[in-house]
Design a protein around this motif. Structure first.
Motif, PDB file in Angstrom:
ATOM      1  N   GLY A 193       8.859  21.341  17.914  1.00 31.32           N
ATOM      2  CA  GLY A 193       8.399  20.543  16.782  1.00 31.32           C
ATOM      3  C   GLY A 193       9.493  19.706  16.146  1.00 31.32           C
ATOM      4  O   GLY A 193       9.225  18.919  15.247  1.00 31.32           O
ATOM      5  N   ASN A 219       5.085  24.800  16.867  1.00 32.75           N
ATOM      6  CA  ASN A 219       4.487  23.557  17.296  1.00 32.75           C
ATOM      7  C   ASN A 219       3.496  23.790  18.461  1.00 32.75           C
ATOM      8  O   ASN A 219       3.578  24.793  19.170  1.00 32.75           O
ATOM      9  CB  ASN A 219       5.643  22.632  17.735  1.00 32.75           C
ATOM     10  CG  ASN A 219       5.176  21.426  18.460  1.00 32.75           C
ATOM     11  OD1 ASN A 219       5.228  21.346  19.690  1.00 32.75           O
ATOM     12  ND2 ASN A 219       4.707  20.457  17.706  1.00 32.75           N
ATOM     13  N   THR A 268       5.197  24.155  21.791  1.00 32.38           N
ATOM     14  CA  THR A 268       5.894  25.440  21.874  1.00 32.38           C
ATOM     15  C   THR A 268       4.927  26.527  22.344  1.00 32.38           C
ATOM     16  O   THR A 268       5.215  27.286  23.270  1.00 32.38           O
ATOM     17  CB  THR A 268       6.477  25.834  20.499  1.00 32.38           C
ATOM     18  OG1 THR A 268       7.155  24.725  19.929  1.00 32.38           O
ATOM     19  CG2 THR A 268       7.430  26.999  20.626  1.00 32.38           C
TER      20      THR A 268
HETATM   21  C1  LIG Z   1       8.896  15.739   7.414  1.00 39.60           C
HETATM   22  C2  LIG Z   1       8.695  16.706   8.526  1.00 39.60           C
HETATM   23  C3  LIG Z   1       7.623  16.557   9.395  1.00 39.60           C
HETATM   24  C4  LIG Z   1       7.401  17.456  10.411  1.00 39.60           C
HETATM   25  N1  LIG Z   1       6.334  17.253  11.235  1.00 39.60           N
HETATM   26  C5  LIG Z   1       6.101  18.137  12.224  1.00 39.60           C
HETATM   27  C6  LIG Z   1       4.982  17.958  13.083  1.00 39.60           C
HETATM   28  O1  LIG Z   1       4.232  17.000  12.965  1.00 39.60           O
HETATM   29  N2  LIG Z   1       4.749  18.874  14.041  1.00 39.60           N
HETATM   30  C7  LIG Z   1       5.569  19.962  14.215  1.00 39.60           C
HETATM   31  O2  LIG Z   1       5.309  20.777  15.076  1.00 39.60           O
HETATM   32  N3  LIG Z   1       6.635  20.152  13.412  1.00 39.60           N
HETATM   33  C8  LIG Z   1       6.921  19.277  12.426  1.00 39.60           C
HETATM   34  N4  LIG Z   1       8.005  19.492  11.617  1.00 39.60           N
HETATM   35  C9  LIG Z   1       8.843  20.685  11.837  1.00 39.60           C
HETATM   36  C10 LIG Z   1       8.255  21.895  11.149  1.00 39.60           C
HETATM   37  O3  LIG Z   1       8.746  21.974   9.838  1.00 39.60           O
HETATM   38  C11 LIG Z   1       8.621  23.186  11.857  1.00 39.60           C
HETATM   39  O4  LIG Z   1      10.000  23.204  12.024  1.00 39.60           O
HETATM   40  C12 LIG Z   1       7.983  23.356  13.207  1.00 39.60           C
HETATM   41  O5  LIG Z   1       6.597  23.227  13.137  1.00 39.60           O
HETATM   42  C13 LIG Z   1       8.338  24.693  13.765  1.00 39.60           C
HETATM   43  O6  LIG Z   1       7.809  24.864  15.038  1.00 39.60           O
HETATM   44  P1  LIG Z   1       8.732  24.996  16.324  1.00 39.60           P
HETATM   45  O7  LIG Z   1       9.781  26.016  16.028  1.00 39.60           O
HETATM   46  O8  LIG Z   1       7.799  25.418  17.401  1.00 39.60           O
HETATM   47  O9  LIG Z   1       9.316  23.647  16.563  1.00 39.60           O
HETATM   48  C14 LIG Z   1       8.260  18.563  10.576  1.00 39.60           C
HETATM   49  C15 LIG Z   1       9.342  18.710   9.723  1.00 39.60           C
HETATM   50  C16 LIG Z   1       9.572  17.804   8.720  1.00 39.60           C
HETATM   51  C17 LIG Z   1      10.737  18.000   7.825  1.00 39.60           C
END
Ligand SMILES: Cc1cc2nc3c(=O)[nH]c(=O)nc-3n(C[C@H](O)[C@H](O)[C@H](O)COP(=O)(O)O)c2cc1C
Ligand code: FES
Lengths: 620, 185
Positions: free
Chosen positions: A191, A345, A348
């Motif tokens: 993500g 995500n 993931t």
């Molecule tokens: C402004 C912003 C937007 C985000 N948008 C997404 C998103 O659309 N999809 C996503 O999976 N993570 C997004 N993230 C990251 C999430 O905060 C989070 O880290 C993530 O979902 C964790 O999943 P992962 O460890 O599988 O990557 C975003 C973070 C920020 C700061």
């Protein structure tokens, strides 16, 4: 769904798999037609209907299987049709082409030349899907089933080995073993931040509070990225299976899938997947007779980029304004309703079933030292092949853009690749041979992000690109913290000034200082990363900024306020093409005589520039 | 709607729910069906607003107030949510919603020119609705159809690989026939 009404054990699952495979083998041929969002936009549904009626008319419905699939990642060429065997690939198919395809390819084993893909590098037709450069260079693991199954059919998914990983996890592995496996595999969050998934799961597992929650982040707000849309549309069950395994490993029994409302088809397919899995007993109580219970709810996002941030997303599920909050406490300690929550995500989760099935060693065999497995990039912009590209970590940008992507559009020069969207940065030509992984990108001021990869040519202005991203973050800033709310606006206004030839070298220095402060002072990732597009374009293209500020010139010819057009009288043949397209009649001249542009009338629309076949219109 | 929850009655008396319920002509009886099956709590605010907007096309103030009452959530919270998310609209919208994607790929492909052409043709700015309530012009950060860039969506139908001329041709189809055209430009 046929046969078994409820799957009570892995034996039932195996039986159902057999039945589904049997059903597949009944057909001699199969036509897969992409019905993803992209291909629908170009008439994919009409093509599907045309196949159904043409096959019915010819009495071939028992011999040929019609399979509408989810997005196959090559939307640019849509609607896409593949005939198996032998895997003939047709592109830009219309309903009118269908009778020819049925008569030639399905009945007579002949290819229809005019629907074949032409390789942009060799200029030759490529009949088979597997030989097309765009697919041949990929290694599709997460995407393995995209073009193989009907997304709304759980039977199809099970027939292709779906839910086998779940059965293995529940019957042969303890929760600790699963977490160890995912940790050993080296899976990192797709993500954006790249946090090790197994480590995060362990935090939640070790939390002593109940209930615990699992959340799948399908907000995908990053402009330029669509891999999560494709996955949810095409193989929703694989994401669900990953979530189930995660739930078991962490001792969570409630889960949410958060999908943005801009993805109606993804929402529809996830909804169907949840309903079917519940009917078969793969969701709900006593899953596969193991006593595990797991419930998944779908939540539609309502249009706010910041809700992709994990704490904002949680607040949004709770029904409030989706603003982030400071961490710690992290969601693993105090998340949804104050309970331990794991959030991952879409991509993931989709990586989890293959890891469980094939083992950590297999997965860790792909990629670089610290980044394992594959990553899906959405390759768009000024490159020949636009679409979703799954490659092992460590692949170079050059391979992605010039081999899989088929090189630059219209043979223009590569200038930069923007990676990671509004949180990311740009990669200039000198880094094209860098193996892509989380660390290498960070070291040059870009990020992996969610995998957006927009290719830019020499006609893209980097100051304009930075302004574009700041306009985005400025309007998406939730307004809760000051550095982000005011800082993004100030950075945007400065950049906007540059594109109009305003500002001084001092402003550039101030912009850099402000960018550093916004990075340090913002509450959440949105503000902390919003300056990245500015900093990275300044880092790699400072001379382009200086051209705007000092020389009042836009080298790429994008910033309208800084443009002027004139005609090279040596080159002009007086064909009058430019005078005809000029919307304000600013171009005058006799036939066969050099023309001139009246700068006081010119509105700088650039149409004469596009039109001239003799490169006689000069822009600068 | 019988009110058993004493708290709910207090919000109502305290003002917003009752006082701020203008007679904007919205038929509140439609709301009952729309909210069917939603638990009466704060978690339901967003789904309730989404469903209500399906029914009314936008969110009239009286509907917001009614939702606050029904879900036993303070009116200010409901209003706050309705104004936070881009999906919710507090003003009536046109019959055809024209959505211009401003994602990165679309931007690089000329989305600003397309938006400009639409603004000129329809005589409205982004976010506005034509006086005859035929068209509403909106932009979206990214539709995830980047491989078709630049993209617009009219009434739920996607049109890709556009330029200014093709875009105006799409709009013409909706202006002339008023119905969703079957053929692609
Ligand atoms: C402004 C912003 C937007 C985000 N948008 C997404 C998103 O659309 N999809 C996503 O999976 N993570 C997004 N993230 C990251 C999430 O905060 C989070 O880290 C993530 O979902 C964790 O999943 P992962 O460890 O599988 O990557 C975003 C973070 C920020 C700061
Ligand atoms: S929608 Fe068909 S390939 Fe993406």
């Amino acid at each position: 769904m046929t046969g078994v009404t409820r799957i009570r054990s892995s034996k039932d699952l195996a039986r159902l798999r057999g039945t589904a495979q049997e059903a597949r083998r009944r057909y001699r041929k199969r036509v897969t037609i992409c019905n993803g969002t992209g291909c629908r936009a170009c008439g994919g549904l009409d093509v599907t209907a045309a196949f159904r009626s043409e096959l019915a008319r010819k009495g071939l419905t028992d011999v040929v299987q019609v399979m509408p699939t989810g997005c196959q990642g090559y939307c640019q060429r849509g609607p896409i049709v593949v005939v198996d065997p032998p895997g003939v690939f047709y592109q830009r198919v219309t309903a009118e082409d269908v009778p020819t395809v049925v008569a030639s390819t399905l009945e007579a084993d002949e290819v229809v030349e005019k629907l074949l893909y032409t390789d942009p590098l060799t200029g030759e037709h490529v009949p088979l899907e597997k030989d097309i450069r765009f697919y041949a260079g990929q290694q599709r693991i997460v995407f393995a089933l995209n073009g193989e199954i009907e997304p709304s059919s759980i039977d199809d998914y099970i027939g292709m080995g779906g839910y086998e990983a779940l059965a293995k996890a529940l019957e042969d592995m303890s929760p600790e073993q699963i977490i160890q496996e995912v940790t050993d595999a080296g899976l990192r969050g797709r993500g954006g931040a790249g946090f090790p998934t197994g480590v995060k799961w362990r935090f939640v597992r070790e939390a002593a509070t109940f209930p615990k929650y699992v959340i799948c982040n399908g907000d995908e707000g990053d402009p330029g990225a669509f891999m999560d849309r494709s996955l949810l549309e095409a193989t929703p069950h694989s994401v669900l299976e990953g979530m189930l395994i995660a739930g078991y490993a962490m001792g969570a029994s409630e889960a949410y899938i958060y999908v943005r409302a801009e993805y109606p088809l993804a929402i529809e397919h996830v909804g169907k997947a949840l309903a079917d899995a519940s009917t078969l007993g793969l969701l709900g109580e006593d899953i596969l007779g193991t006593g595990l219970s797991f419930h998944v709810h779908i939540k539609e996002g309502a249009g706010a980029f910041v809700c992709g941030e994990e704490t904002a997303l949680i607040t949004s599920i709770e029904g409030r304004r989706g603003t982030p909050r400071p961490r710690p406490p992290f969601p693993a300690q105090s998340g949804l309703f104050g309970k331990p929550t794991n959030i991952n995500n879409v991509e993931t989760f989709a990586n989890v079933p293959p890891i469980i099935l094939n083992g950590a060693a297999w997965y860790a065999g792909m990629g670089t030292e610290k980044s394992k497995g594959t990553k899906i990039f959405s390759l768009t912009g000024k490159v020949q092949n636009n679409g979703l590209v799954e490659v092992p970590m460590g692949t170079t940008l050059r391979q992605v853009i010039f081999e899989i992507g088929g090189g630059m559009h219209e043979g223009r020069d590569f200038k930069a690749a923007q990676m990671g969207g509004p949180s990311g940065g740009c990669v200039p030509a000198k880094h094209l041979d860098l193996p892509i992984d989380y660390e290498s990108l960070q070291s040059i001021g870009a990020i992996m992000g969610s995998g957006g990869l927009v290719v830019m040519d020499d006609r893209t202005c980097m100051v304009d690109v930075a302004r574009f991203f700041l306009a985005f973050t400025m309007s998406e800033s939730c307004g809760k913290c000051v550095p982000c709310r005011i800082g993004t606006k100030q950075m945007h206004d400065t950049l906007d000034g540059f594109t109009r030839g305003e500002g001084s070298v001092d402003d550039l220095t101030q912009l850099e200082a402000l960018a550093q402060n916004v990075k340090r002072g913002s509450l959440c990732g949105l503000g902390q990363t919003a300056p990245n597009p500015v900093l990275s374009t300044i880092m790699h293209f400072r001379e382009e900024y200086e051209a705007h500020i000092v020389e009042k010139r836009c080298p790429a010819g994008v910033c309208k306020a800084l443009l002027s057009f004139r005609i090279d009288s040596e080159k002009c043949v007086g064909c009058m093409a430019c005078a005809k397209v000029c919307p304000v009649n600013a171009i005058t001249g006799e036939k066969k005589q050099p023309h001139t542009i009246d700068p006081t009338l010119c509105i700088k629309c650039g149409q004469c520039f596009e039109k001239c076949k003799f490169d006689a219109v000069l822009r600068g | 709607m019988p009110m058993k929850d004493p708290l709910a009655r207090r919000w109502r008396k305290g003002g917003p729910g009752e006082l701020r319920r203008p007679d904007d002509g919205a038929d509140l009886s439609l709301l009952e069906d729309a909210l069917q099956g939603l638990p009466r709590n704060e978690m339901s605010v967003i789904p309730a607003l989404q469903r209500a907007q399906e029914v009314y096309g936008y969110l009239p103030e009286s509907v917001l107030a009614q939702i606050a009452d029904e879900l036993r959530v303070p009116w200010a919270r409901v209003y706050g949510v309705a104004t936070f998310y881009a999906q919710f609209h507090l003003k009536p919208r046109g019959r055809h919603i024209v959505l211009v994607c401003r994602g990165t790929a679309c931007h690089v492909g000329g989305a600003s020119e397309i938006l400009g052409a639409l603004e000129e043709r329809l005589g409205i700015r982004e976010g506005e609705t034509t006086p005859d309530l035929m068209f509403t012009l909106e932009t979206v950060a990214c539709l995830g159809a980047c491989a078709l860039a630049p993209v617009i969506v009219v009434g739920g139908r996607y049109y890709g690989h556009l330029d200014e001329a093709k875009t105006l041709a799409v709009i013409d189809m909706y202006t002339d026939g008023n119905a969703a055209p079957e053929v692609q430009p």
